[in-house]
Design an enzyme around this catalytic site. Structure first.
Site, mmCIF file in Angstrom:
data_model
loop_
_atom_site.group_PDB
_atom_site.id
_atom_site.type_symbol
_atom_site.label_atom_id
_atom_site.label_comp_id
_atom_site.label_asym_id
_atom_site.label_seq_id
_atom_site.Cartn_x
_atom_site.Cartn_y
_atom_site.Cartn_z
ATOM 1 N N LYS A 94 0.857 -1.182 0.000
ATOM 2 C CA LYS A 94 0.000 0.000 0.000
ATOM 3 C C LYS A 94 0.896 1.237 0.000
ATOM 4 C CE LYS A 94 -3.740 1.988 2.825
ATOM 5 N NZ LYS A 94 -4.563 1.745 4.044
ATOM 6 N N SER A 109 -9.490 1.775 3.061
ATOM 7 C CA SER A 109 -8.642 2.558 2.184
ATOM 8 C C SER A 109 -7.649 1.729 1.388
ATOM 9 C CB SER A 109 -7.877 3.608 3.005
ATOM 10 O OG SER A 109 -7.034 2.961 3.946
ATOM 11 N N SER A 111 -9.593 -0.751 7.127
ATOM 12 C CA SER A 111 -9.048 -0.552 5.786
ATOM 13 C C SER A 111 -8.416 -1.772 5.130
ATOM 14 C CB SER A 111 -8.012 0.561 5.802
ATOM 15 O OG SER A 111 -8.673 1.783 5.675
HETATM 16 N N1 GLN Z 1 -12.836 3.853 6.601
HETATM 17 C C1 GLN Z 1 -12.128 4.180 7.797
HETATM 18 C C2 GLN Z 1 -11.698 5.628 7.776
HETATM 19 O O1 GLN Z 1 -12.000 6.265 6.838
HETATM 20 C C3 GLN Z 1 -10.987 3.261 7.983
HETATM 21 C C4 GLN Z 1 -9.711 3.723 7.403
HETATM 22 C C5 GLN Z 1 -8.549 2.856 7.738
HETATM 23 O O2 GLN Z 1 -8.689 1.777 8.331
HETATM 24 N N2 GLN Z 1 -7.388 3.331 7.390
HETATM 25 O O3 GLN Z 1 -11.092 6.123 8.669
#
Ligand code: GLN
Length: 478
Positions: free
Chosen positions: A77, A152, A176
């Site tokens: 990532k 994400s 994410s």
């Molecule tokens: N969707 C969550 C957020 O927007 C999780 C993001 C993540 O785990 N990095 O914060």
């Protein structure tokens, strides 16, 4: 033509038998990446360093000195630092920033002869649930291009689902890894907080962030965990307990105790097809002799608000370092120091990141600190106590990963609260630190996959991995 591999064991037996070479394998992935550019998965492919590593791996296989992950072609990532390579957190503010050092996870992958093939697109600074927040465009879900891959770590999930690499690393602050895994039909694990080093990971919310694998199967996730876990002098939050041989402990588990949160299953907005699959799974588990019981968890509605108060607070502090002076983007319109900060940050960050920095600054500000940040910390403690209490009488908590299958682009964009509620089932594990995994559970009638999620007590990854492999097997036959 090299076949599309879906397990490390398969790759390694091919390599050992001489049926393929690591170089040919790497080339075949590079070709597939090239042919699937429209998915916008990779922000950059590390062709030269990947092929150089593959050559080294081939030599090591010949001499019998290859590491545990020899031949695993893996993607990172774009918030995981790799020395001499660009890393941008999918943000304009870090455009063209080259990392001067490698994260601990990268060091360890390379030491065990994984082949790092490139960096994957994600939501900017890992903030989002759909990949629509990247400064470099949306990643398309490979199973339906009108739909999001989740976020994400959406690029990492599609990279695995579309066979552009064998495995990928993501980060999970609130879901994410697990949510895109669910949307793309792959396995995604968030380890216990303190299991995997965060050194060299671009921080979003430091007391929540964990690195973890996205893979086709649980055995590959176990193999990666074995390599990336464990103490690191650069991350003081790591637990000192030894790293178990996860991949040796995947045998079918004995009878276990499962709890499910009654309110989760009754939650409005939970797709009835996902609910039905969970009920079928529970029935099968009971038929095998496991105990599956409902428990009360009266805090479901507090999870998402607490998560967003605390993570935005941490983000506002972590992202203060991106000032237009030290890294990446600097506004060309600045005239003095203050306007350098203001303009670089205004132009360099996207809308969602700015929203969170402002929200986080607000909840930490004098006068509001007690009402929001302090209160959030107290609620986090309550959530943790309750989750630990459940996990002292049950081995696992079984729940959906996501309320629905992958939604269409734009469906939640106009309403941040609606988007945040996508995280309802995943943030509990990050708020409380426990490990959680999503494994593919089936496909809905719209053709899209979805996962089921298991959580277990801190540092019980061996049992969690063994059971999730079993659960994936059950779901394949349902
Ligand atoms: N969707 C969550 C957020 O927007 C999780 C993001 C993540 O785990 N990095 O914060």
């Amino acid at each position: 033509m090299v076949k599309a591999y879906s397990s490390l064991a398969d790759v390694q037996s091919g390599l050992r038998a001489g049926a393929i070479t690591a170089v040919d394998l790497t080339r075949s992935y590079l070709e597939r990446i090239e042919n699937n550019k429209n998915l916008n998965v990779f922000l950059e492919v590390f062709t030269d360093s990947a092929l150089a590593k593959a050559e080294q791996v081939d030599a090591k296989i010949k001499s019998g000195t290859a590491g545990k992950l020899a031949g695993m072609v893996i993607a990172l990532k774009d918030n995981i630092c790799y020395r001499g390579h660009k890393v941008s957190a999918s943000s304009r503010i870090l455009e063209n920033f080259v990392s001067p050092y490698s994260s601990t996870v990268v060091e360890r992958l390379l030491q065990e002869d994984a082949i790092i093939i490139g960096r994957t697109n994600c939501d900017e600074f890992a903030m989002g649930s759909s990949n629509e927040n990247s400064a470099y465009g949306n990643v398309l879900n490979s199973l339906d291009h009108k739909r999001v891959p989740g976020g994400s770590s959406g690029g990492s999930a599609v990279a695995v689902a579309a066979n552009l690499c064998l495995a990928a690393l993501g980060t999970d602050t609130g879901g994410s890894i697990r949510q895109p895994a669910s949307f793309c039909g792959v396995v995604g694990l968030k380890p216990t907080y303190g299991r995997v080093s965060r050194w060299g990971i671009i921080a979003y919310a430091s007391s929540f962030d964990q690195v973890g694998p996205l893979t086709h199967n649980v055995a590959d996730a176990a193999a990666i965990m074995e390599v990336i876990s464990g103490v690191d002098e650069f991350d003081g939050t790591l637990a000192t307990q030894p790293v178990p041989a996860y991949s040796q402990q995947l045998q079918t588990p004995q009878k276990k105790r499962f709890a499910y949160l009654r309110d989760c299953l009754e939650k409005d907005g939970l797709d009835p097809e996902i609910k039905n699959r969970l009920l079928q799974l529970m029935e099968r588990l009971r038929a095998e002799g496991h105990i599956v019981e409902p428990v009360e968890f009266p805090y479901l509605d507090y999870l998402v608000p607490t998560y967003y108060v605390l993570t935005t607070a941490e983000a506002s502090s972590n992202l203060a370092r991106f000032d237009g002076i030290r890294y990446g983007y600097r506004s060309a319109n600045a005239t003095d120091l203050e306007s350098t900060y203001k303009k670089s940050r205004s132009e360099g960050f996207g809308a969602e990141v700015k929203r969170r920095i402002m929200l986080g600054t607000f909840v930490l500000s004098a006068g509001y600190y007690d009402a929001y940040y302090s209160k959030g910390q107290k609620v986090r403690r309550l959530l943790r106590n309750k989750t630990e209490e459940i996990l002292s009488s049950y081995d696992f908590i079984l729940l959906p990963t996501t309320p629905g299958t992958a939604f269409e682009f734009g469906a939640n964009s106009a309403d941040p609260i609606k988007m945040y509620l996508e995280d309802i089932f995943t943030v509990q594990a990050n708020l409380t630190g426990v490990p959680a995994i999503s494994v593919p559970a089936g496909k809905a009638s719209n053709g899209m996959p979805f996962g089921v999620q298991l959580m277990s007590a801190n540092f019980t990854e061996p049992a969690l991995l063994a059971m999730s492999a079993h659960v994936q097997g059950i779901c394949e036959k349902l």
